[in-house]
Design a protein around this motif. Structure first.
Motif, mmCIF file in Angstrom:
data_model
loop_
_atom_site.group_PDB
_atom_site.id
_atom_site.type_symbol
_atom_site.label_atom_id
_atom_site.label_comp_id
_atom_site.label_asym_id
_atom_site.label_seq_id
_atom_site.Cartn_x
_atom_site.Cartn_y
_atom_site.Cartn_z
ATOM 1 N N CYS A 305 0.699 -1.334 0.270
ATOM 2 C CA CYS A 305 -0.397 0.014 -0.047
ATOM 3 C C CYS A 305 0.919 1.586 -0.093
ATOM 4 O O CYS A 305 0.198 2.855 0.180
ATOM 5 C CB CYS A 305 -0.797 0.111 1.125
ATOM 6 N N PRO A 339 -7.094 -7.984 -4.889
ATOM 7 C CA PRO A 339 -7.853 -7.103 -4.894
ATOM 8 C C PRO A 339 -6.842 -5.764 -4.538
ATOM 9 O O PRO A 339 -7.548 -5.177 -4.570
ATOM 10 C CB PRO A 339 -8.861 -7.997 -3.932
ATOM 11 N N GLU A 343 -7.562 -1.450 -5.967
ATOM 12 C CA GLU A 343 -8.244 -0.928 -5.369
ATOM 13 C C GLU A 343 -7.254 0.512 -5.127
ATOM 14 O O GLU A 343 -6.781 1.136 -4.533
ATOM 15 C CB GLU A 343 -7.923 -1.613 -3.522
ATOM 16 N N GLN A 344 -5.851 0.118 -4.791
ATOM 17 C CA GLN A 344 -4.429 0.814 -4.840
ATOM 18 C C GLN A 344 -3.859 1.697 -5.832
ATOM 19 O O GLN A 344 -3.925 2.890 -5.724
ATOM 20 C CB GLN A 344 -2.838 0.204 -3.991
ATOM 21 N N THR A 346 -6.613 2.056 -8.322
ATOM 22 C CA THR A 346 -7.406 3.109 -8.056
ATOM 23 C C THR A 346 -7.032 4.688 -7.221
ATOM 24 O O THR A 346 -7.557 5.486 -7.090
ATOM 25 C CB THR A 346 -9.158 2.999 -7.967
ATOM 26 N N LYS A 347 -6.852 4.558 -6.335
ATOM 27 C CA LYS A 347 -6.737 5.225 -4.379
ATOM 28 C C LYS A 347 -5.559 6.166 -5.097
ATOM 29 O O LYS A 347 -5.241 7.199 -4.875
ATOM 30 C CB LYS A 347 -6.087 4.340 -3.416
#
Length: 966
Positions: A305, A339, A343-344, A346-347
């Protein structure tokens, strides 16, 4: 044997043992029994006698007629009576040999001893230090384990007696005659330690301890040994050590500065994961793989992350190493990680962060390739199809080129996973590739998209031939319509369309679509009359050439390509040549040298891989076309006049240029294909090469002649043709307007014969050496030595089936360099440079090891060549010296004074290439011993300040590198 003096007894036994070593195979069973009992009793004798006794027992251990029970009795006697480690190295080696011999022939008997045999051997080996003996002792331990001898209660003792050498710390003495390397001992010991799971409880703590050591070699050895152990261990052996193993591996990968250690840690983690994946689970045991992967995920997942932080890549690598071990591990890791990465992505809106995340995602996608298809029921990947595709597609439209490039790689991997992309996704993929190929400003992305199209096209031929090829064709035609604006963009768009059509032609069904489009475009360009059309024709030919290379391995595609493209190119060229003969202003571009030169590799590549039957079919059309004007096999064959390239006449000049295409075809045929009317063809080519005023035509005729002569079977016919050639060349070289043509023919024929070791080659080479002193032809003859030694791109190389012997360059060197040196010493000052140029060309193409051995005799000449005013000689000599400075520093050090002076003076040469080469040599000087260089250091640094200001950037770049090194 009964003498009271132990020395004399020893000599008696020594003589007997030497006799036995010569004749043990002829002894009878009773004799062997008698001798064994005698030797066993001697083991209790004086210590001076023991070495000779052991030699005798070694001879008897090789007897086939040894009675049952004797092997056991001999070994028991040795174990009881001899303190092996107090003996000399050779005598200890003899004991190991006796044990090895008995293990090879009396296995069942020795196993009857049970664990006593193992214990006896442990005593023998305990304390061994000599590497020669250790190699044999390690092999005995391996056999004990591999052949299931009883270890009984002595497992730990056997482990201790071998593991005390781990990690191996041995440096062979200089000039070691035994040639035992550290690596031999490491591998031999590793094979012992990793040979049985019984050692696991003792070995794993030792390996963990060594993994945590400060010595890199110990770390590497421990990691490699653990990887080897994983091949035979199961859950039971690893269970209690897994937490410690994981923490050591994690610490190393997170903290190490060494790539080697990191790579070994990842390999070990992969092996551990694979080992746990293999274990069969029963209902009551814990799933160790699951808990092991859980601890890896727990320690690594959160680092993913932080795409800007230091631990993101180590964490990703650890997860990928564990996941790549089995499908089960892959599903467990990707279920948790994919997943999160999506998610990262798009973040984090920044391109650099997105690129890191996508590269990690790509790593996991590439692992899925190992298992090929995507299973419906159990894969995380299929459930994430939509978000994965959307992330990859968004990367393809990102303004950052680096992100686009990773996106293209990811797209290629997704496409290679069978059943992953839906039909609508596939269409989107093709649309993205077309957009990137044609309209992306950055050429890197455009080229990467073409490569991706090329690798995906064979997997989805229908989609690419149905969707991409028509779009490219459309753009190509639109490009021609818009050409009136003639902007550079349209020109580059057209180039890209042509390149993309070639790149995507990686499947026969697509080749059948793209080749007609390319040929149609070629016809259109030829009919156009604008100035740029020569470059356009070359571009189309380059695309056709790429397609030809891609077709070569597929017989059907290769024949389709050949029979479609070759007649079409010949027809267009013949048409243009005839128009030139009748209406001089039309069709000119196709006959220009650069266009014909671009057509040569197309025809050559279309011909080299044909089967002999199909090649024979084709040659029966092409040769009559050139010899008899037989045009019936050409498409659109209504020509305004006849085709006679070998006839005389001013108006046939254009037709004669097409001999280049004949050369491309006949010189690329397999050697076993018969050429119709070959003698007549050779005579025509010979006449053309000597008489034609156009240098391009004369040279291609000479090359074609040489290419055919090189493959011609030896015998009377060949001798007659060669005699004819010599008779044409000699008067031509002597005087008259055609001396240059005669020299060109001489060079190519000489090359053809040198390559095949033909006896006439030495006569022709002597003729060439004689021309070096010719005022007019000397410089060209000197350059000819480069032609003789270099790889030729279009004829006379292995790719077109030429007869090339393996060491022709070395042979040419041996035969001719002494003559060049002699000629140089006897030559007048005005032609000395020619000899130096010839010599430097020969040396430049010689394999470096050969050159190093000849260096002492030639170096003074090479140094003289540097003073020559001809920049070609200077350049050739510098490029010859540069590698020698690295490979023969001892010899070069003797001449360092001259070398420094010459190189520094050439750094201010008027020729840029010479300045660059001189600076590279000055840079290479730094590989000589420091003590040799120190006296010159200040002078060189001062002198190299000037080229730092050179007006050419490439020169400045070399100057910075060289001066920095000094």
């Amino acid at each position: 044997l009964e003498n009271t003096d132990p020395r004399t007894r020893g000599r008696g036994i020594q003589l007997l043992s030497q006799v036995l070593l010569q004749c043990y195979s002829q002894l009878q069973e009773k004799e062997v029994l008698h001798l064994v009992l005698f030797y066993e009793s001697r083991l209790q004798d004086h210590h001076l006698v023991i070495p000779s006794v052991l030699q005798g027992l070694r001879a008897l251990s090789m007897c086939e007629v040894l009675a049952p029970g004797l092997a056991v009795s001999v070994l028991k006697a040795i174990f009881q009576e001899v303190h092996v480690q107090s003996l000399l190295q050779l005598d200890r080696h003899t004991v190991y040999s006796i044990i090895t011999n008995f293990m090879g022939t009396r296995e069942e008997e020795l196993k009857g001893l049970g664990a006593d045999f193992t214990f006896g051997f442990i005593q023998v080996m305990d304390g061994e230090k000599d590497p020669r003996n250790l190699l044999v002792a390690f092999q005995i331990v391996r056999d004990l384990i591999a052949k299931n001898y009883a270890l009984g209660p002595f497992v730990e003792e056997l482990f201790e007696v071998t593991s005390c050498y781990f990690p191996i710390d041995f440096t062979p003495p200089p000039n070691d005659p035994h040639g035992i390397q550290r690596e031999d001992l490491i591998l031999s010991l590793r094979a012992v330690l990793a040979s049985t799971p019984q050692f696991a409880e003792f070995l794993l703590p030792l390996l963990i301890e060594k993994m945590d050591s400060d010595l890199q070699s110990a770390k590497l050895d421990a990691l490699q040994t653990l990887t080897a152990c994983c091949a035979i261990y199961g859950q039971k052996e690893l269970q209690e050590f897994l937490p410690s193993l994981w923490s050591s591996l994690r610490r190393e990968v997170f903290q190490t500065a060494s790539e080697k250690v990191e790579a070994e840690c990842l390999a070990t983690l992969h092996a551990l994961s694979a080992c746990l994946s293999r274990s069969v689970l029963s209902s009551d045991t814990e799933d160790l793989l699951d808990s092991f992967l859980s601890s890896i995920l727990q320690d690594c997942r959160h680092h993913l992350c932080e795409p800007d932080m230091k631990l993101v890549w180590p964490s990703a690598k650890l997860l990928q190493a564990a996941a790549g071990a089995s499908l089960r591990a892959y599903h467990r890791v990707t279920h948790s990680v994919l997943p999160l990465l999506l998610e990262q992505y798009t973040k984090h809106p920044q391109s650099s962060q997105r690129r890191t995340i996508l590269e990690m995602l790509l790593g996991f996608l590439e692992l899925q390739q190992k298992w090929g298809h995507v299973e419906e029921d159990e894969t995380t990947l299929l459930s994430l199809r939509a978000p994965v595709c959307s992330v990859v597609f968004s990367a393809l439209t990102d303004p950052s080129v680096q992100l686009q490039l990773v996106g293209i790689r990811a797209l290629t991997v997704l496409g290679s996973l069978q059943g992953f992309l839906s039909p609508s996704d596939l269409e989107l993929v093709v649309d993205h590739l077309i957009r990137l190929t044609l309209h992306e400003e950055d050429s890197q992305s455009s080229e990467a998209a073409m490569e991706a199209a090329g690798s995906l096209a064979p997997i989805y031929p229908k989609v690419f031939s149905g969707r991409m090829v028509p779009r490219l064709e459309e753009e190509l035609q639109a490009g021609r319509v818009r050409e009136e604006e003639s902007s550079r963009d349209h020109c580059s768009l057209r180039q890209r369309c042509l390149q993309a059509l070639a790149a995507v032609s990686t499947h026969t069904s697509i080749v059948r679509e793209t080749v007609p489009v390319l040929l149609q475009h070629l016809r259109k360009v030829q009919k156009g009359s604008e100035a740029g059309s020569a470059q356009d024709l070359v571009s189309v030919c380059q695309s056709l050439h790429r397609v030809a290379l891609q077709c070569q391995q597929d017989a059907e595609g290769c024949w389709y390509y050949h029979q479609t493209v070759v007649p079409c190119l010949l027809a267009m060229a013949v048409q243009a040549a005839m128009q030139e003969s009748t209406q001089p202003l039309l069709g000119k571009a196709l006959l220009e040298e650069e266009v014909l030169a671009a057509m040569i590799p197309v025809i050559s590549a279309a011909t080299t891989h044909l089967s002999p039957e199909l090649a024979a079919q084709s040659v029966s059309h092409v040769v009559p076309l050139f010899l008899d004007g037989e045009v019936s096999f050409l498409p659109q064959n209504s020509f305004p006049c006849s085709f006679q390239p070998f006839e005389d006449g001013e108006c046939l000049e254009a037709q004669r240029r097409l001999v280049a295409l004949l050369m491309a075809f006949v010189c690329s045929l397999p050697r076993n294909v018969a050429i119709p009317q070959q003698e007549r063809l050779l005579r025509e080519l010979l006449a053309l090469s000597c008489s034609c005023n156009c240098p391009f035509t004369a040279t291609t005729a000479a090359k074609c002649f040489a290419g055919l002569v090189n493959k011609h079977p030896g015998g009377q016919q060949l001798d007659e043709i060669l005699q004819l050639a010599v008779n044409r060349m000699e008067p031509g070289l002597a005087e008259g307007p055609c001396r240059t043509q005669a020299l060109t023919l001489l060079l190519w024929v000489t090359k053809a014969l040198v390559l095949r070791y033909h006896p006439l080659s030495s006569h022709l080479t002597d003729k060439l050496l004689g021309l070096l002193s010719d005022a007019e032809l000397g410089p060209a003859a000197a350059d000819g030595f480069s032609l003789l030694m270099a790889e030729s791109p279009d004829v006379l190389h292995k790719g077109c089936h030429a007869d090339v012997r393996i060491m022709f360059r070395q042979r040419f060197f041996t035969d001719n360099v002494p003559k060049l040196v002699q000629g140089f010493h006897g030559a007048g000052p005005d032609v000395k440079a020619n000899y130096l140029k010839g010599l430097s060309h020969v040396l430049n193409h010689l394999p470096k090891p050969v050159l190093v051995t000849e260096l002492p005799t030639l170096l003074s000449l090479l140094l003289e060549a540097l003073s020559c005013s001809d920049h070609v000689v200077q350049l050739s000599t510098l490029s010859c010296l540069q590698p020698l400075l690295l490979e023969a520093p001892q010899i070069m050090s003797l001449h360092v004074d001259t070398l420094v002076t010459k190189f520094l003076s050439l750094t201010s040469s008027p020729t840029m290439a010479v300045r660059i080469a001189a600076l590279r040599c000055a840079h290479a000087l730094t590989s000589l011993p420091t003590t040799v260089l120190l006296p010159y250091k200040a002078r060189v640094i001062r002198a190299l300040a000037k080229p730092l200001d050179d007006k050419k950037r490439l020169v400045r770049k070399e100057a910075v590198a060289a001066r920095g090194e000094w």
